[in-house]
Design an enzyme around this catalytic site. Sequence first.
Site, PDB file in Angstrom:
ATOM      1  N   ARG A   5      -2.305  11.506   8.543  1.00 20.75           N
ATOM      2  CA  ARG A   5      -1.213  10.662   8.082  1.00 20.75           C
ATOM      3  C   ARG A   5      -0.420  10.191   9.291  1.00 20.75           C
ATOM      4  O   ARG A   5      -0.232  10.916  10.263  1.00 20.75           O
ATOM      5  CB  ARG A   5      -0.293  11.419   7.110  1.00 20.75           C
ATOM      6  CG  ARG A   5      -0.902  11.609   5.717  1.00 20.75           C
ATOM      7  CD  ARG A   5      -1.032  10.286   4.984  1.00 20.75           C
ATOM      8  NE  ARG A   5      -1.578  10.418   3.629  1.00 20.75           N
ATOM      9  CZ  ARG A   5      -2.847  10.278   3.322  1.00 20.75           C
ATOM     10  NH1 ARG A   5      -3.734  10.029   4.276  1.00 20.75           N
ATOM     11  NH2 ARG A   5      -3.255  10.378   2.068  1.00 20.75           N
ATOM     12  N   GLU A  38       2.425   1.884   8.504  1.00 23.71           N
ATOM     13  CA  GLU A  38       1.241   1.061   8.263  1.00 23.71           C
ATOM     14  C   GLU A  38       1.312   0.223   6.991  1.00 23.71           C
ATOM     15  O   GLU A  38       0.572  -0.754   6.843  1.00 23.71           O
ATOM     16  CB  GLU A  38      -0.006   1.937   8.198  1.00 23.71           C
ATOM     17  CG  GLU A  38      -0.070   2.852   6.979  1.00 23.71           C
ATOM     18  CD  GLU A  38      -1.334   3.696   6.949  1.00 23.71           C
ATOM     19  OE1 GLU A  38      -2.056   3.605   5.942  1.00 23.71           O
ATOM     20  OE2 GLU A  38      -1.596   4.427   7.913  1.00 23.71           O
ATOM     21  N   HIS A  57      -7.024   2.588   8.683  1.00 21.78           N
ATOM     22  CA  HIS A  57      -7.062   3.646   7.669  1.00 21.78           C
ATOM     23  C   HIS A  57      -8.378   3.585   6.884  1.00 21.78           C
ATOM     24  O   HIS A  57      -8.396   3.564   5.652  1.00 21.78           O
ATOM     25  CB  HIS A  57      -5.866   3.534   6.716  1.00 21.78           C
ATOM     26  CG  HIS A  57      -5.498   4.831   6.067  1.00 21.78           C
ATOM     27  ND1 HIS A  57      -4.205   5.186   5.761  1.00 21.78           N
ATOM     28  CD2 HIS A  57      -6.255   5.880   5.666  1.00 21.78           C
ATOM     29  CE1 HIS A  57      -4.180   6.374   5.194  1.00 21.78           C
ATOM     30  NE2 HIS A  57      -5.435   6.820   5.122  1.00 21.78           N
TER      31      HIS A  57
END
Length: 332
Positions: free
Chosen positions: A235, A264, A296
């Site tokens: 994360r 993000e 991601h």
Amino acid sequence: MKIVFYGVHSYDIEFFTRANKNFGFECVFQRAHLNIHTTALAQGAEIVCLFVNDFADRKVIEEFSRIGVKLIALRCAGFNNVDLNAAAQYGIKVVRVPAYSPYAVAEHACALILTLNRKIHRAYLRTKDGNFSLHGLMGFDMHGKTAGIIGTGKVAKKLIKILQGFDIDVLAYDLYPDLEYAKNNHFRYTDLNEIFEKSDIISLHCPLTEDTTYIINESSIAKMKPGVMLINTGRGKLIDSEALIEGLKQHKIGAAGLDVYEEEANYFYDDNSDNIIDDDKLARLLSFNNVVITSHQAFFTHEAVSNIAERTLENVKEFIEGKPLSCEVKNI
């Protein structure tokens, strides 16, 4: 039964539509991310399905309760984007997909390590221009190096095995160490200080909690070996971006591979190529030639996305049938 999906992309529609042939739910796919302004899209549905950049804070939970939402089905492993206190208070259940493919994330972490070490990203761009110079492309032998793994869940355990294939020594840290597994697989648990002081590569695989927020910060970076490689497929807020930038500028951090970023949500999963990135920290990180940022995507394999769809809909089925929720996230 109607399920409203937030933050949907074409691949979500493809994989969930295919998986839903075995369940027969009414799936409503919304491109918009969840926030207080988009809760109305769930009107008439008892179930909503969220991804990592859909935020169900207290105000959202309150509104969901008002319009009759009873289940939040996360199509991901992390749950830091949901206010579990509020969900428990308003009687909204939360379920997740705790395991979909540890291989996918572990292999992506290894890909980042190899890319950064052997400067694959730089070599690719050069040779496309006909530049075959080796200047600035020198890496190091992985053999004999030390990797520090923070968090030793299923993903980390797969990565440990991959790294051991390079004859890398592994140190690990976890609040709940699996000592038997470590003994059988020839690595050692230790404290964070030793991880920081001895590791040539540090890879983050812990959940985001109050205790792990900014676990990589100015203080921890100061303890690291000069030239350390830092990998984050967990994360974004595990790393203080400002401290990371300073570490890179001072050459304390030799390379960073980031599949996640603390802010993000405004950029990842969307095409921003026609826009100026106005996040100064993200723009600065993108400017370093020893930083690789991916979108991601560590989870993004055919097998993993198929498993996510199947498990998410199975979680919904358990809820509808009144069965115990095998993947429920409960507030501690």
